[in-house]
Design a protein around this motif. Structure first.
Motif, PDB file in Angstrom:
ATOM      1  N   VAL A 157      15.517  -7.558  -3.361  1.00 54.82           N
ATOM      2  CA  VAL A 157      14.326  -7.195  -2.600  1.00 54.82           C
ATOM      3  C   VAL A 157      13.102  -7.031  -3.504  1.00 54.82           C
ATOM      4  N   ARG A 158      11.945  -7.102  -2.881  1.00 53.63           N
ATOM      5  CA  ARG A 158      10.660  -7.028  -3.576  1.00 53.63           C
ATOM      6  C   ARG A 158      10.378  -5.637  -4.142  1.00 53.63           C
ATOM      7  N   ASP A 159      10.704  -4.604  -3.392  1.00 56.24           N
ATOM      8  CA  ASP A 159      10.422  -3.232  -3.773  1.00 56.24           C
ATOM      9  C   ASP A 159      11.716  -2.535  -4.209  1.00 56.24           C
ATOM     10  N   PRO A 160      11.631  -1.331  -4.757  1.00 55.29           N
ATOM     11  CA  PRO A 160      12.858  -0.624  -5.104  1.00 55.29           C
ATOM     12  C   PRO A 160      13.833  -0.612  -3.932  1.00 55.29           C
ATOM     13  N   GLY A 161      15.087  -0.937  -4.232  1.00 57.14           N
ATOM     14  CA  GLY A 161      16.063  -1.102  -3.161  1.00 57.14           C
ATOM     15  C   GLY A 161      17.162  -0.064  -3.179  1.00 57.14           C
ATOM     16  N   MET A 162      18.383  -0.513  -2.925  1.00 57.33           N
ATOM     17  CA  MET A 162      19.503   0.415  -2.846  1.00 57.33           C
ATOM     18  C   MET A 162      20.791  -0.319  -3.179  1.00 57.33           C
ATOM     19  N   PHE A 170      12.472   8.154  -9.731  1.00 58.04           N
ATOM     20  CA  PHE A 170      11.359   7.299  -9.364  1.00 58.04           C
ATOM     21  C   PHE A 170      11.549   5.912  -9.980  1.00 58.04           C
ATOM     22  N   PRO A 171      12.116   4.952  -9.225  1.00 60.53           N
ATOM     23  CA  PRO A 171      12.210   3.593  -9.769  1.00 60.53           C
ATOM     24  C   PRO A 171      10.813   3.020 -10.031  1.00 60.53           C
ATOM     25  N   SER A 172      10.735   2.155 -10.995  1.00 65.26           N
ATOM     26  CA  SER A 172       9.434   1.555 -11.329  1.00 65.26           C
ATOM     27  C   SER A 172       8.944   0.681 -10.187  1.00 65.26           C
ATOM     28  N   GLU A 173       7.670   0.815  -9.841  1.00 63.34           N
ATOM     29  CA  GLU A 173       7.042  -0.011  -8.820  1.00 63.34           C
ATOM     30  C   GLU A 173       6.390  -1.227  -9.484  1.00 63.34           C
ATOM     31  N   PHE A 174       6.531  -2.401  -8.838  1.00 61.45           N
ATOM     32  CA  PHE A 174       5.947  -3.630  -9.377  1.00 61.45           C
ATOM     33  C   PHE A 174       4.881  -4.151  -8.421  1.00 61.45           C
ATOM     34  N   ARG A 175       3.639  -4.209  -8.890  1.00 62.66           N
ATOM     35  CA  ARG A 175       2.548  -4.784  -8.125  1.00 62.66           C
ATOM     36  C   ARG A 175       2.564  -6.302  -8.300  1.00 62.66           C
ATOM     37  N   ASP A 176       1.856  -7.002  -7.415  1.00 62.23           N
ATOM     38  CA  ASP A 176       1.840  -8.462  -7.473  1.00 62.23           C
ATOM     39  C   ASP A 176       1.380  -8.973  -8.834  1.00 62.23           C
ATOM     40  N   GLN A 177       0.339  -8.365  -9.384  1.00 61.39           N
ATOM     41  CA  GLN A 177      -0.180  -8.828 -10.660  1.00 61.39           C
ATOM     42  C   GLN A 177       0.828  -8.585 -11.785  1.00 61.39           C
ATOM     43  N   GLN A 178       1.577  -7.480 -11.703  1.00 59.44           N
ATOM     44  CA  GLN A 178       2.593  -7.214 -12.717  1.00 59.44           C
ATOM     45  C   GLN A 178       3.678  -8.292 -12.698  1.00 59.44           C
ATOM     46  N   ILE A 179       4.082  -8.696 -11.505  1.00 59.51           N
ATOM     47  CA  ILE A 179       5.089  -9.763 -11.396  1.00 59.51           C
ATOM     48  C   ILE A 179       4.524 -11.074 -11.930  1.00 59.51           C
ATOM     49  N   ALA A 180       3.245 -11.347 -11.577  1.00 58.80           N
ATOM     50  CA  ALA A 180       2.605 -12.566 -12.078  1.00 58.80           C
ATOM     51  C   ALA A 180       2.562 -12.568 -13.601  1.00 58.80           C
ATOM     52  N   TYR A 206       0.802  -1.223   0.000  1.00 54.50           N
ATOM     53  CA  TYR A 206       0.000   0.000   0.000  1.00 54.50           C
ATOM     54  C   TYR A 206       0.836   1.276   0.000  1.00 54.50           C
ATOM     55  N   THR A 207       2.142   1.155   0.182  1.00 57.84           N
ATOM     56  CA  THR A 207       2.980   2.353   0.245  1.00 57.84           C
ATOM     57  C   THR A 207       3.967   2.375  -0.916  1.00 57.84           C
ATOM     58  N   VAL A 208       4.365   3.572  -1.299  1.00 51.84           N
ATOM     59  CA  VAL A 208       5.340   3.755  -2.374  1.00 51.84           C
ATOM     60  C   VAL A 208       6.511   4.558  -1.814  1.00 51.84           C
ATOM     61  N   GLU A 209       7.744   4.089  -2.089  1.00 50.69           N
ATOM     62  CA  GLU A 209       8.937   4.777  -1.610  1.00 50.69           C
ATOM     63  C   GLU A 209       9.051   6.142  -2.279  1.00 50.69           C
ATOM     64  N   PRO A 210       9.107   7.217  -1.511  1.00 43.98           N
ATOM     65  CA  PRO A 210       9.223   8.553  -2.130  1.00 43.98           C
ATOM     66  C   PRO A 210      10.629   8.789  -2.667  1.00 43.98           C
ATOM     67  N   ALA A 211      10.727   9.649  -3.660  1.00 49.96           N
ATOM     68  CA  ALA A 211      12.043  10.026  -4.173  1.00 49.96           C
ATOM     69  C   ALA A 211      12.777  10.843  -3.123  1.00 49.96           C
ATOM     70  N   GLN A 212      14.100  10.739  -3.121  1.00 53.77           N
ATOM     71  CA  GLN A 212      14.915  11.473  -2.149  1.00 53.77           C
ATOM     72  C   GLN A 212      14.976  12.946  -2.523  1.00 53.77           C
ATOM     73  N   ASN A 213      14.842  13.803  -1.538  1.00 52.75           N
ATOM     74  CA  ASN A 213      14.846  15.256  -1.766  1.00 52.75           C
ATOM     75  C   ASN A 213      16.226  15.861  -1.553  1.00 52.75           C
ATOM     76  N   GLY A 214      17.179  15.413  -2.322  1.00 54.91           N
ATOM     77  CA  GLY A 214      18.518  15.977  -2.198  1.00 54.91           C
ATOM     78  C   GLY A 214      19.499  15.034  -1.525  1.00 54.91           C
ATOM     79  N   GLU A 215      20.761  15.314  -1.693  1.00 53.29           N
ATOM     80  CA  GLU A 215      21.811  14.475  -1.124  1.00 53.29           C
ATOM     81  C   GLU A 215      21.796  14.537   0.401  1.00 53.29           C
ATOM     82  N   LYS A 216      22.038  13.388   1.044  1.00 53.38           N
ATOM     83  CA  LYS A 216      22.053  13.319   2.513  1.00 53.38           C
ATOM     84  C   LYS A 216      23.446  12.930   3.006  1.00 53.38           C
TER      85      LYS A 216
END
Length: 705
Positions: free
Chosen positions: A124-129, A246-256, A49-59
């Motif tokens: 990992v399942r979601d966008p990683g690092m 914004f890395p592409s998000e993959f839903r369960d159905q997309q992976i299926a 239900y959540t989407v990783e937000p893009a980073q707002n600048g170098e940390k």
């Protein structure tokens, strides 16, 4: 407890992987019997239900802890494993960090700005690092080096990569995939990660994506992800009009949908069964001797993927010629692959990667150990590369400098590590050799200082005069013709002789006396307790079997049967890991019983008391018949299992070749164990272990409350 299992251990949120050689029908029956009783729940776990937000600048972050080793880390948000970008990124990491061809490696390690570089990207399942690690020698300015690292990372998106870069990275990635596939344990473990990333077929898609990579894929992901506002390394700097990733998000159905029509490659032929018994090993073993006297063995055992593995142990030098040369020998072995008169370091590594093969070498004491890992079709060429290394090595000055820097940077990180400090100090207390002895244990700081003194001339002298294969043995395992194996061994080692005559130096027996030593390592969360007790014994001694079983019951047999783990870990909960082990050689009688325990520093006194209490109780009252019977069974099972591992077989044959210790001793040992009486086991423990001859070293921040 039953309610807990019924609530959480249910079929729709679990994956079961069984790997290895087993009877499929029996395994499926066990699965059915033990898991079918779990009812499938009515509820649905739902999706993401959540989407990783893009980073707002170098940390930027900074951690201050007590240590001597300096580290710079950099991380970037990257793709999910299901994304095709993951394969391209994996290749990019190789192109950037590979030794010796990587762009970052050349610009930072080659120039000695940092001592080493490595990278890691989780599946990992979601966008990683991706995580980059740069080890920095303590004589370098960390702030200046950080600026330099950031500057080099900023260049990544604008580098014009070449087809050779891509070819080299593909070869290394495919080599890793195949080596993992041919290692059942590693393959099964990695498969659990891939399942967690969405579906097991994603692993095959990743392999296919690696094989079909194009140069434009590398350039695209470099430009997409390697932006400074997608990086964590430095200070936060507010800025407008940032282009966010914004890395592409993959839903369960997309992976299926992605994997539903996937057709895998044809299955490879499974290795022929190999009976795990000494009789079968002897039946499939061919022994021989080279012209220079080197003995060898070839075990005809079909390995997965037609792999060929080998380990060679050469005894070198004498007390006079090896005096004060531990660091020199270590550096010499490390630099054998650094280049020859016919090939550069990069060419050697590229050829090995293309053949999905590896060659390793190291020196300790009077031993030069060389190992190979290759495939049947590549065996001759890999041996030719090894022969080139042994006869034509050039030891470039810059490679020696890099190796010393890298080794010392690692050692600097050990200077305040409790485990490293305790282990080093225990060895020095238990075996107080003079500095002139080849058995002298240098302190960690002495090792650093000795490494700095090593010169190219010393390395070349060690290589030309001390290294050789005249006094040595080696064993190959795999489905290889013995004549073919012998011919290549003769080419590789037949003329590899040493000018320095080998004369074995026997270790000195030092009787240990009771001693407890505390070493304070400030600001460390974990602590360690190590101990040793010396005695005289060889593996052919009449008491050997009884002492082995005594140690099994006391601390080596496992968490469900051995006394030390059961007391400290299971019952009292005061140690993360605890156990004991024996060090009893084949060729000399300098032996020891040893224990270890890892703990929270605040539990130091409790751990010491519990270990001493359990050892004293065992010596005073002995073990029970139930303990003996249980450990006899587990020991027999472990011995049988060990015969199924290739390294065990290689070591057994090498021991027979080197010391004349028959393979039959393996079965004889188990027979003696099974025939032991309780009185024999208890008597052996009392005879060789007592509370008055144990040296213990405790290292940790024991000032913590």
């Amino acid at each position: 407890m039953r309610k807990f299992y019924e609530k959480y251990y249910q079929p729709d949120n679990a994956t079961l992987i069984i790997a290895g050689k087993f009877d499929e029908k029996s395994a499926l029956k066990y699965v059915s019997d033990y898991f079918s009783v779990l009812k499938k729940p009515d509820r649905n776990l739902g999706g993401t239900y959540t989407v990783e937000p893009a980073q707002n600048g170098e940390k930027y972050f900074e951690i201050k802890r007590n240590n001597d080793q300096q580290i710079i880390a950099a991380g970037y948000h990257t793709s999910a494993f299901a994304d095709k970008d993951f394969a391209a990124l994996s290749a990019l990491y190789e192109i950037l960090t590979s030794d010796p061809s990587g762009y970052l490696y050349k610009n930072l390690v080659e120039t000695q700005k940092v001592s080493s570089i490595w990278t890691f990207s989780p599946v990992v399942r979601d966008p990683g690092m991706v995580y980059f690690n740069f080890d920095v020698p303590k004589d370098k300015n960390l702030d200046e080096t950080t600026k330099l690292v950031r500057s080099e990372l900023d260049k990544v998106s604008s580098i014009k990569f070449s087809q050779d870069d891509l070819k080299r990275a593909q070869a290394k990635l495919i080599k890793g995939i195949e080596n993992e596939r041919n290692n059942t344990i590693d393959f099964a473990i990695n498969l659990t990660e891939i399942v967690g990333a969405g579906n097991y077929k994603l692993g095959f898609l990743y392999r296919d994506n690696v094989e079909s990579l194009k140069l434009e894929d590398i350039n695209r992901v470099a430009q997409k992800y390697f932006k400074n506002n997608n990086r964590t390394i430095g200070v936060f700097r507010p800025s407008s009009n940032e282009e966010r990733v914004f890395p592409s998000e993959f839903r369960d159905q997309q992976i299926a949908d992605l994997v539903k029509d996937y057709k895998g490659k044809a299955l490879e032929k499974e290795p022929a069964p190999f009976e795990a018994s000494i009789a079968n090993v002897k039946k499939n073993l061919t022994e021989g001797k080279l012209f220079n006297g080197m003995k060898y063995g070839v075990i005809n055992k079909e390995l997965k993927g037609y792999k060929i593995q080998g380990t060679f142990r050469f005894r070198i030098g004498n007390e006079k010629d090896l005096e004060s040369k531990e660091s020199i020998g270590s550096m010499t072995a490390s630099l054998l692959k650094a280049g020859t008169r016919t090939k550069t370091k990069e060419q050697i590594q590229d050829e090995l990667d293309q053949m999905k093969s590896s060659v390793g070498a190291y020196v300790y004491g009077q031993n030069l150990i060389i190992s190979i890992d290759t495939y049947k079709q590549h065996y001759p060429k890999v041996m030719a590369i090894l022969q080139d290394m042994l006869t034509n090595a050039t030891f470039p000055e810059n490679e020696l400098t890099k190796t010393i820097t890298e080794t010392n940077t690692w050692l600097e990180g050990q200077l305040k590590d409790p485990d490293a400090i305790a282990n080093n100090e225990l060895q020095r207390l238990a075996a107080p050799y003079p500095k002139t002895s080849i058995f002298y244990v240098a302190s960690l700081q002495e090792q650093i200082d000795n490494n700095k003194k090593v010169t190219k001339a010393q390395v070349e002298d060690f290589y030309k005069n001390i290294m050789g294969a005249s006094d040595g043995v080696g064993t190959l395992i795999g489905s290889i013709d013995a004549k073919t194996a012998s011919a290549e061994l003769e080419k590789t080692f037949g003329k590899f002789t040493a000018k320095s005559k080998f004369i074995e130096v026997k270790p000195t027996f030092f009787e240990t006396k009771k001693q407890d030593k505390n070493i304070i390592t400030p600001d460390k969360e974990n602590a360690v307790a190590l101990g040793t007790s010396s005695f005289k014994m060889t593996q052919d001694h009449p008491d050997y079997a009884a002492l082995v079983m005594a140690n099994e019951i006391l601390g080596s047999g496992g968490f469900l049967s051995a006394r030390l783990p059961m007391r400290l870990r299971e019952k009292d909960g005061i140690s993360y890991g605890v156990g004991s082990y024996l060090n009893i050689p084949v060729s000399n009688d300098v032996s020891s019983w040893n224990y270890y325990a890892y703990l929270n520093p605040t539990k130091r006194d409790a751990v010491e008391a519990a270990i001493k209490e359990e050892v004293s109780k065992a010596i005073a009252s002995g073990f029970t018949q139930q303990e003996l019977d249980s450990n006899k069974k587990s020991y027999a099972n472990e011995r049988t299992t060990s015969l199924g591992t290739d390294n065990t077989l290689i070591n057994l044959v090498n021991t027979q070749l080197l010391f004349g210790r028959s393979l039959d001793k393996y079965d004889e040992q188990n027979a003696k164990i099974q025939n032991l009486t309780l009185s024999e086991v208890n008597a052996a423990l009392k005879k060789y272990l007592s509370g008055n001859n144990v040296i213990s070293v405790f290292a940790g921040d024991f000032n913590k409350k």
